[in-house]
Design an enzyme around this catalytic site. Structure first.
Site, PDB file in Angstrom:
ATOM      1  N   THR A  31       0.868  -0.934  -0.205  1.00  0.00           N
ATOM      2  CA  THR A  31       0.024   0.110   0.021  1.00  0.00           C
ATOM      3  C   THR A  31       0.724   1.294  -0.056  1.00  0.00           C
ATOM      4  O   THR A  31       0.544   2.111  -0.609  1.00  0.00           O
ATOM      5  CB  THR A  31      -0.842  -0.034   1.080  1.00  0.00           C
ATOM      6  OG1 THR A  31      -1.445  -1.196   1.472  1.00  0.00           O
ATOM      7  CG2 THR A  31      -1.902   1.218   1.318  1.00  0.00           C
ATOM      8  N   TRP A  32       1.946   1.170   0.737  1.00  0.00           N
ATOM      9  CA  TRP A  32       2.857   2.487   0.814  1.00  0.00           C
ATOM     10  C   TRP A  32       3.582   2.673  -0.265  1.00  0.00           C
ATOM     11  O   TRP A  32       3.666   3.645  -0.729  1.00  0.00           O
ATOM     12  CB  TRP A  32       3.590   2.003   2.213  1.00  0.00           C
ATOM     13  CG  TRP A  32       4.759   3.105   2.703  1.00  0.00           C
ATOM     14  CD1 TRP A  32       4.418   4.492   2.448  1.00  0.00           C
ATOM     15  CD2 TRP A  32       5.875   3.132   3.385  1.00  0.00           C
ATOM     16  NE1 TRP A  32       5.450   5.345   2.844  1.00  0.00           N
ATOM     17  CE2 TRP A  32       6.187   4.317   3.882  1.00  0.00           C
ATOM     18  CE3 TRP A  32       6.399   1.936   3.989  1.00  0.00           C
ATOM     19  CZ2 TRP A  32       7.503   4.627   4.521  1.00  0.00           C
ATOM     20  CZ3 TRP A  32       7.416   2.247   4.592  1.00  0.00           C
ATOM     21  CH2 TRP A  32       8.139   3.440   5.133  1.00  0.00           C
ATOM     22  N   HIS A  37       1.875  -9.600  -6.565  1.00  0.00           N
ATOM     23  CA  HIS A  37       2.403 -10.687  -5.601  1.00  0.00           C
ATOM     24  C   HIS A  37       3.021 -11.801  -6.173  1.00  0.00           C
ATOM     25  O   HIS A  37       3.535 -12.836  -5.423  1.00  0.00           O
ATOM     26  CB  HIS A  37       1.385 -11.001  -4.399  1.00  0.00           C
ATOM     27  CG  HIS A  37       0.653  -9.958  -3.637  1.00  0.00           C
ATOM     28  ND1 HIS A  37       1.546  -9.036  -2.935  1.00  0.00           N
ATOM     29  CD2 HIS A  37      -0.354  -9.515  -3.294  1.00  0.00           C
ATOM     30  CE1 HIS A  37       0.724  -8.087  -2.332  1.00  0.00           C
ATOM     31  NE2 HIS A  37      -0.618  -8.659  -2.599  1.00  0.00           N
ATOM     32  N   ARG A  95      10.245  -7.479   3.562  1.00  0.00           N
ATOM     33  CA  ARG A  95      10.021  -7.102   5.152  1.00  0.00           C
ATOM     34  C   ARG A  95      10.465  -8.241   6.048  1.00  0.00           C
ATOM     35  O   ARG A  95      10.518  -9.378   5.659  1.00  0.00           O
ATOM     36  CB  ARG A  95       8.510  -6.869   5.126  1.00  0.00           C
ATOM     37  CG  ARG A  95       8.308  -6.052   6.580  1.00  0.00           C
ATOM     38  CD  ARG A  95       6.697  -5.699   6.611  1.00  0.00           C
ATOM     39  NE  ARG A  95       6.556  -4.931   7.859  1.00  0.00           N
ATOM     40  CZ  ARG A  95       5.195  -4.775   8.298  1.00  0.00           C
ATOM     41  NH1 ARG A  95       4.200  -5.325   7.782  1.00  0.00           N
ATOM     42  NH2 ARG A  95       5.095  -4.038   9.379  1.00  0.00           N
ATOM     43  N   TYR A 121      11.494  -2.837   3.718  1.00  0.00           N
ATOM     44  CA  TYR A 121      10.498  -1.942   4.364  1.00  0.00           C
ATOM     45  C   TYR A 121      11.045  -1.154   5.549  1.00  0.00           C
ATOM     46  O   TYR A 121      10.737   0.206   5.843  1.00  0.00           O
ATOM     47  CB  TYR A 121       9.469  -2.938   5.207  1.00  0.00           C
ATOM     48  CG  TYR A 121       8.379  -2.424   5.586  1.00  0.00           C
ATOM     49  CD1 TYR A 121       7.050  -1.726   5.060  1.00  0.00           C
ATOM     50  CD2 TYR A 121       8.437  -1.889   7.136  1.00  0.00           C
ATOM     51  CE1 TYR A 121       6.134  -1.224   5.987  1.00  0.00           C
ATOM     52  CE2 TYR A 121       7.350  -1.504   7.992  1.00  0.00           C
ATOM     53  CZ  TYR A 121       6.264  -1.104   7.287  1.00  0.00           C
ATOM     54  OH  TYR A 121       5.402  -0.537   7.923  1.00  0.00           O
ATOM     55  N   ARG A 150      -2.612  -0.868   9.857  1.00  0.00           N
ATOM     56  CA  ARG A 150      -2.875  -1.304  11.243  1.00  0.00           C
ATOM     57  C   ARG A 150      -1.822  -0.675  12.167  1.00  0.00           C
ATOM     58  O   ARG A 150      -2.311   0.428  12.817  1.00  0.00           O
ATOM     59  CB  ARG A 150      -2.509  -2.912  11.297  1.00  0.00           C
ATOM     60  CG  ARG A 150      -2.872  -3.418  12.695  1.00  0.00           C
ATOM     61  CD  ARG A 150      -2.425  -5.029  12.538  1.00  0.00           C
ATOM     62  NE  ARG A 150      -1.052  -4.965  12.268  1.00  0.00           N
ATOM     63  CZ  ARG A 150      -0.129  -5.216  13.372  1.00  0.00           C
ATOM     64  NH1 ARG A 150      -0.586  -5.100  14.655  1.00  0.00           N
ATOM     65  NH2 ARG A 150       1.048  -5.282  13.195  1.00  0.00           N
ATOM     66  N   GLY A 174       1.965   0.038  11.108  1.00  0.00           N
ATOM     67  CA  GLY A 174       3.022   0.765  10.261  1.00  0.00           C
ATOM     68  C   GLY A 174       4.321   0.773  11.084  1.00  0.00           C
ATOM     69  O   GLY A 174       4.856   1.826  11.114  1.00  0.00           O
TER      70      GLY A 174
HETATM   71  P1  A3P Z   1       1.321  -3.662   9.828  1.00  0.00           P
HETATM   72  O1  A3P Z   1       0.141  -4.698   9.939  1.00  0.00           O
HETATM   73  O2  A3P Z   1       2.467  -4.306  10.317  1.00  0.00           O
HETATM   74  O3  A3P Z   1       0.973  -2.261  10.573  1.00  0.00           O
HETATM   75  P2  A3P Z   1       0.459  -4.293   2.437  1.00  0.00           P
HETATM   76  O4  A3P Z   1       0.196  -2.967   1.985  1.00  0.00           O
HETATM   77  O5  A3P Z   1       1.510  -5.092   1.570  1.00  0.00           O
HETATM   78  O6  A3P Z   1      -0.698  -5.196   2.782  1.00  0.00           O
HETATM   79  O7  A3P Z   1       1.352  -4.260   3.925  1.00  0.00           O
HETATM   80  C1  A3P Z   1       0.463  -3.735   4.868  1.00  0.00           C
HETATM   81  C2  A3P Z   1       1.410  -3.325   6.134  1.00  0.00           C
HETATM   82  O8  A3P Z   1       1.948  -2.015   5.743  1.00  0.00           O
HETATM   83  C3  A3P Z   1       0.630  -3.132   7.417  1.00  0.00           C
HETATM   84  O9  A3P Z   1       1.632  -3.285   8.494  1.00  0.00           O
HETATM   85  C4  A3P Z   1       0.233  -1.562   7.139  1.00  0.00           C
HETATM   86  O10 A3P Z   1      -0.056  -0.861   8.414  1.00  0.00           O
HETATM   87  C5  A3P Z   1       1.607  -0.925   6.718  1.00  0.00           C
HETATM   88  N1  A3P Z   1       1.429   0.149   6.001  1.00  0.00           N
HETATM   89  C6  A3P Z   1       0.476   0.558   5.341  1.00  0.00           C
HETATM   90  N2  A3P Z   1       0.617   1.884   4.874  1.00  0.00           N
HETATM   91  C7  A3P Z   1       1.879   2.314   5.283  1.00  0.00           C
HETATM   92  C8  A3P Z   1       2.497   3.519   5.131  1.00  0.00           C
HETATM   93  N3  A3P Z   1       2.161   4.539   4.672  1.00  0.00           N
HETATM   94  N4  A3P Z   1       3.743   3.549   6.106  1.00  0.00           N
HETATM   95  C9  A3P Z   1       4.139   2.535   6.580  1.00  0.00           C
HETATM   96  N5  A3P Z   1       3.489   1.379   6.750  1.00  0.00           N
HETATM   97  C10 A3P Z   1       2.426   1.227   6.177  1.00  0.00           C
END
Ligand code: A3P
Length: 320
Positions: free
Chosen positions: A75-76, A130, A152, A215, A286, A288
């Site tokens: 997402t990031w 993925h 990660r 990450y 969640r 981050g």
């Molecule tokens: P956590 O569950 O450890 O918080 P994906 O996007 O691949 O599904 O991964 C989701 C993870 O990235 C989650 O980790 C989420 O909180 C974290 N995440 C989402 N947006 C983020 C951001 N802008 N910066 C850092 N982490 C982020």
């Protein structure tokens, strides 16, 4: 073309029925089985999408593919790449779609898009997937398009994954059981180690085509990596842009706090980019954080995961 969704579900279903299978403990949906396909594990719905992409996707040389194992920060990275590429177009950042749309509705998920459709801005060269490196559609290798991989720490990845799947299913999976299956690699697109290694090796072989990021590094110095990603994508920040604070603007706009607190990402808005999974946008934000696993795993479980990681990465040059 890329905005159509070729479907050949019957054929794919027949192939899937012949694949090795296990009880589906860690899949997002309640399919009975999770299957082993080309060395990784996936549930039938996703496999249909993957097979469809493998058969039909034609990459353009200008495409940039964001590749991740689920829960590595997809997402990031989607948000960052989009913000970097469109910084001139949305100079007045209040008009940036990132403020009103989920990053998943901006950058399409390749294997979902090909099976279940969706919308895509044809001007935007970004895709996300993925799919493990060796299973990518052949045209990605042949067209010489670019790949950015985000990996990660498996401990945080696992805890993120466990929360996410529990949320999607509306019921937590017992942690011990989930841990055991994850260690065996029997999760969506697992094992995560082979996933990272495939891309790592490719990044050594084709450094100009592939950028490999962790990450934890991205978190530690987002500013530096945003500049690196921009350079890699062929749109480096000029000295003037840097002076005007464009890099910082991108970093801030895509930060966990900013994105998570947006109306569109806070509530229960459904995500069109995730097809039949019907994921609420808030599920992607969640904590981050780096190291959140410590709240859930015993030191012993953490050490065991580290040991697996070390064994798998030995001799690869990729460090944990
Ligand atoms: P956590 O569950 O450890 O918080 P994906 O996007 O691949 O599904 O991964 C989701 C993870 O990235 C989650 O980790 C989420 O909180 C974290 N995440 C989402 N947006 C983020 C951001 N802008 N910066 C850092 N982490 C982020």
């Amino acid at each position: 073309g890329p905005n159509q969704s070729p479907r050949n579900h019957t054929k794919y279903k027949e192939i899937i029925a012949t694949l090795p299978r296990k009880e589906n403990v860690l899949g997002a949906q309640r399919d009975s089985y999770i299957h082993e396909y080309q060395g990784f594990w996936c549930t039938p719905t996703l496999l249909e999408g993957i097979m469809s992409v493998q058969e039909h996707f034609t990459a353009q040389p200008t495409d940039i593919i964001i590749c991740t194992h689920p829960k590595s920060g997809t997402t990031w990275l989607k948000a960052l790449c989009f913000a970097i590429l469109t910084r001139a177009r949305f100079n007045d950042s209040s008009t940036n779609p990132l403020f009103t749309k989920s990053p998943h509705d901006i950058v399409p998920w390749l294997e979902m898009f090909y099976c279940f459709g969706g919308t895509r801005d044809p001007e935007l060269p970004l895709w996300a997937t993925h799919i493990p490196y060796t299973s990518l559609p052949e045209s990605i290798a042949e067209s010489k398009c670019q790949i950015i991989y985000l990996c990660r720490d498996p401990k945080d990845l696992f805890i993120s994954y466990w929360h996410f799947i529990g949320k999607l299913r509306g019921e937590a999976i017992p942690l011990e059981l989930a841990y055991q299956k994850f260690c065996e690699g029997i999760n969506l697109y697992g094992p995560c180690w082979e996933h990272a290694l495939g891309y790592w090796k490719a990044s050594l072989e084709f450094p100009e085509r592939m950028l490999f990021i962790k990450y934890e590094d991205l978190m530690n110095d987002t500013f530096l990596y945003v500049k690196r990603i921009a350079e890699f994508m062929g749109c480096p920040f000029s000295a003037e842009e840097e002076r005007q604070g464009f890099v910082k603007k991108v970093v801030d706009m895509c930060s966990f706090e900013t994105l998570r607190n947006l109306e569109v990402n806070k509530g229960k808005v459904l995500n069109s980019g995730t097809g039949p999974f019907k994921v609420e946008n808030n599920a992607f934000f969640r904590k981050g954080k780096v190291g959140d696993w410590k709240k859930y795993l015993t030191a012993e479980m953490g050490a065991q995961l580290d040991q697996i990681t070390e064994q798998k990465l030995i001799g690869s040059g990729l460090s944990s």
